[in-house]
Design a protein around this motif. Sequence first.
Motif, short mmCIF file in Angstrom:
data_model
loop_
_atom_site.label_atom_id
_atom_site.label_comp_id
_atom_site.label_asym_id
_atom_site.label_seq_id
_atom_site.Cartn_x
_atom_site.Cartn_y
_atom_site.Cartn_z
N LEU A 72 12.32 -59.16 41.44
CA LEU A 72 11.89 -58.15 40.36
C LEU A 72 12.12 -56.49 41.27
CD1 LEU A 72 9.09 -59.53 37.75
CD2 LEU A 72 11.77 -59.20 37.30
N PHE A 73 11.45 -56.36 42.42
CA PHE A 73 10.58 -55.74 43.07
C PHE A 73 11.94 -55.04 43.75
CE2 PHE A 73 6.97 -55.61 41.33
CZ PHE A 73 6.77 -55.13 40.86
N THR A 78 15.56 -52.95 37.82
CA THR A 78 14.26 -53.58 37.39
C THR A 78 12.93 -52.67 37.91
OG1 THR A 78 14.18 -55.23 39.08
CG2 THR A 78 15.33 -55.47 37.08
N ALA A 79 12.61 -53.10 39.24
CA ALA A 79 12.04 -51.56 40.01
C ALA A 79 11.58 -50.49 39.57
CB ALA A 79 12.30 -51.70 41.75
N ASN A 80 11.88 -50.03 39.46
CA ASN A 80 11.82 -48.48 38.53
C ASN A 80 11.08 -49.03 37.53
OD1 ASN A 80 12.91 -47.31 41.31
ND2 ASN A 80 15.08 -47.01 40.18
N ALA A 81 11.06 -50.08 36.80
CA ALA A 81 11.17 -49.72 34.99
C ALA A 81 9.95 -50.20 35.63
CB ALA A 81 11.73 -51.32 34.64
N LEU A 82 9.22 -51.67 36.46
CA LEU A 82 8.46 -51.79 36.90
C LEU A 82 7.64 -51.00 36.62
CD1 LEU A 82 9.03 -55.55 37.99
CD2 LEU A 82 7.66 -54.76 35.76
N TYR A 83 7.37 -49.62 38.51
CA TYR A 83 6.42 -48.53 38.91
C TYR A 83 6.54 -47.91 38.00
CZ TYR A 83 8.07 -49.93 43.71
OH TYR A 83 8.56 -50.75 44.21
N ALA A 84 7.50 -47.72 36.51
CA ALA A 84 6.65 -46.77 35.58
C ALA A 84 6.08 -47.69 34.42
CB ALA A 84 8.28 -45.88 34.41
N TYR A 85 6.51 -48.54 34.58
CA TYR A 85 5.14 -50.24 33.30
C TYR A 85 3.45 -49.51 34.66
CZ TYR A 85 3.38 -54.23 31.67
OH TYR A 85 2.32 -54.95 31.00
N GLU A 86 3.71 -50.09 35.51
CA GLU A 86 2.35 -49.54 36.48
C GLU A 86 1.42 -48.11 36.08
OE1 GLU A 86 3.24 -50.50 40.87
OE2 GLU A 86 2.32 -52.87 40.02
N ARG A 87 2.43 -47.26 36.02
CA ARG A 87 2.08 -45.78 36.15
C ARG A 87 1.30 -45.45 34.59
NH1 ARG A 87 6.51 -44.44 39.13
NH2 ARG A 87 7.83 -44.16 36.77
N ALA A 119 8.69 -65.83 21.63
CA ALA A 119 9.14 -64.75 20.81
C ALA A 119 8.28 -63.87 21.80
CB ALA A 119 8.33 -64.54 20.14
N VAL A 120 6.37 -63.59 22.01
CA VAL A 120 6.38 -62.53 22.96
C VAL A 120 6.59 -62.18 23.82
CG1 VAL A 120 3.86 -62.13 24.10
CG2 VAL A 120 4.34 -62.77 22.07
N ALA A 121 7.22 -63.09 24.97
CA ALA A 121 7.85 -63.08 26.73
C ALA A 121 8.73 -61.98 26.73
CB ALA A 121 8.36 -64.36 27.31
N GLY A 122 9.76 -62.93 25.93
CA GLY A 122 11.19 -61.62 25.19
C GLY A 122 10.29 -59.89 25.14
N ASN A 123 9.56 -59.94 24.55
CA ASN A 123 8.60 -58.55 23.91
C ASN A 123 8.20 -57.98 25.07
OD1 ASN A 123 10.26 -58.36 21.82
ND2 ASN A 123 8.33 -59.40 20.53
N ARG A 124 7.41 -59.01 25.63
CA ARG A 124 6.57 -58.46 27.28
C ARG A 124 7.18 -57.74 28.16
NH1 ARG A 124 4.14 -62.79 27.34
NH2 ARG A 124 5.11 -63.98 29.01
N HIS A 125 8.51 -58.60 28.30
CA HIS A 125 9.83 -58.17 29.46
C HIS A 125 10.60 -56.40 28.56
CE1 HIS A 125 9.29 -61.88 31.83
NE2 HIS A 125 9.24 -61.13 32.69
N LEU A 126 10.27 -56.82 28.29
CA LEU A 126 10.79 -55.39 26.91
C LEU A 126 10.24 -54.12 27.00
CD1 LEU A 126 13.71 -54.47 25.36
CD2 LEU A 126 13.07 -55.24 23.92
N GLN A 127 9.44 -54.48 26.47
CA GLN A 127 8.05 -52.99 26.73
C GLN A 127 8.12 -53.12 28.37
OE1 GLN A 127 4.94 -55.06 24.89
NE2 GLN A 127 5.82 -55.18 23.07
N ALA A 128 8.01 -53.73 29.25
CA ALA A 128 7.46 -52.68 30.80
C ALA A 128 8.79 -52.32 31.31
CB ALA A 128 7.45 -54.53 31.30
N LEU A 133 19.12 -58.75 30.30
CA LEU A 133 19.84 -59.33 31.51
C LEU A 133 19.24 -59.37 32.68
CD1 LEU A 133 22.93 -59.43 33.17
CD2 LEU A 133 23.20 -56.73 34.10
N TRP A 134 18.12 -59.51 33.38
CA TRP A 134 17.38 -59.50 34.31
C TRP A 134 16.27 -60.37 33.47
CZ3 TRP A 134 19.23 -57.35 38.22
CH2 TRP A 134 20.16 -55.89 38.49
N ILE A 135 15.89 -60.83 33.05
CA ILE A 135 15.40 -61.43 31.89
C ILE A 135 16.28 -62.90 32.49
CG2 ILE A 135 13.57 -62.45 30.10
CD1 ILE A 135 13.78 -59.43 28.93
#
Length: 561
Positions: A72-73, A78-87, A119-128, A133-135
């Motif tokens: 992911l990192f 995906t790294a930029n998305a996760l940094y934003a998710y953490e912020r 279904a939650v698995a897909g939503n969880r990544h989308l919200q992050a 494609l990366w999923i």
Amino acid sequence: MQRMAGGKRQKRNRKAGAGRGGDAADRQLKERWKEFRYVLQLSDAEAQVLGRYHGALSNGAARFAETYYNYLFDNPATANALYAYERGGGDVGDLVRAELNQLLALLTPEMEESHEPYAVAGNRHLQAGIEPLWILGGYRLYLEHLRDLIAALDIEDGDRRLLEAALHKRLFQVMGMAMEACWEARLAQVAAERDQAVEARGRIEAMLGNIPQILWSVDVSSGQVVYASPATHKLCEAPVEGPIPCFEQTHEEDRERLSAAWQSALDGGQATEVVRIRPRGTDPAEERWYQISFYPFAVRRRVNRIDALMEDVTEQQEALSRLEHLATTDELTELANRTLWYDRVNQAISRCRRNETTKVVLMLLDLDHFKVVNDTLGHPAGDELLRQVARRLQSALRDSDTLARLGGDEFAVLMPAVDDARRAGERVARKILECFKEPYWFEGEELFFSTSIGIAVYPDHGADTDTLLSRADIAMYRAKRGDQGYAFYERGSDSGSANQLQVSGQLRYALERNEFELYYQPKVSLRGERLAGAEALLRWRHPQEGLVPPARFLHIAEQIG
């Protein structure tokens, strides 16, 4: 804990999916999960093999968690998305652990009946912020991880094939459900954004429909209106098609200026014009003033769109007209005042300089003995007589001539572009004198008075307005001493006029200084050789010049009252 978090997110997803019908989307996912399980169901043999090797396949969970985290990192997207998710307050560790638990559940012989955990698995990544494609890439990593584990197992070939088949089916089930949920969530998001856009557009349309200004936008390449506010249709009779709505309703004299402003905008410059337009459903006489502004929008110095604003400025224009009228019109007679007359004389002289075959005639006139009328009958009478004089004088002039009241009982006439100045001046002067042959009336009383006219011609008598007016004034005083009632300026008469001005100024103080003397000349009857009366004669004893001859001051004293 993972299920609780998933449940909360699922509620948010359902809320977000309200634009497509949240309950309907959930039912669709449930049906799709049934289809996945039916198409990809495990055989009894596959389930038995999966159960036997469940423990062995679960042993590498920690190692895969590290691999997944690095995956992911290591990718910037995906790294930029996760940094934003953490912020935003999210915990990437929780995200990875939840995903790992979800993947470990694939290894159990019996699958969850409910589709929600997957279904939650897909939503969880989308919200992050992780794109589908990366999923898919994450599932590929997990498949490779399982293959490595199977390769290291001491297992018969038959069981190996059954185990790989079971894992492929389970992985495709979960991955398919996650993708379906992801797409459903994305569609719900798009639908919600579309609904928000429609609502925002509705608010904007309502706002634009409530304001009196008219807005429209034109695509320059096609020349078509791509947007027009609701008020445009209220004003224009024809459909809004051309680049300038209501062009055919624009006053014919204003169309050329409006077209020039549009061309200026096409060339890249902001342009504004004020024109007259007849609103929809009104008579031609009910035109109103509109200010139209064009704002070009250019990309790489090329105008590809022009936005326009139209505003009703009738009240402002009428106010400006009233102010202009007050600034250029004599309040008493409604004639041009000194300011407007001077401006028109200057314009006439400028045109005459360009066309040397024509001349400009200026006339200055005042009313003889008007002060006596004013003092005897009062100022209301004087005002009414001035209005009557103005009407008569106006009727004696051409439409191209300008009659002005300069002040008091003084009037001025401008005759521009005259071929024969003397002939035209004499003709108009005689017509003006005719205006004083008939009596004037005030409160049933007949009043007679005359006028004296001085005439000056450009360029014969001066090169500017002030000089011409001064010499017309000199000619007017010559006319008062003559019997024609009018006189043209003659060179050499300036000195006599200067002496007249000097005498006039001194006379105004002579009475205060007791410089006037009264002489009585006896009148004798020749029949009876006796005294029949006496004639009173006014004489002026000047402090420096002594006794001034009557011919030098009496006519001036009569003029100034």
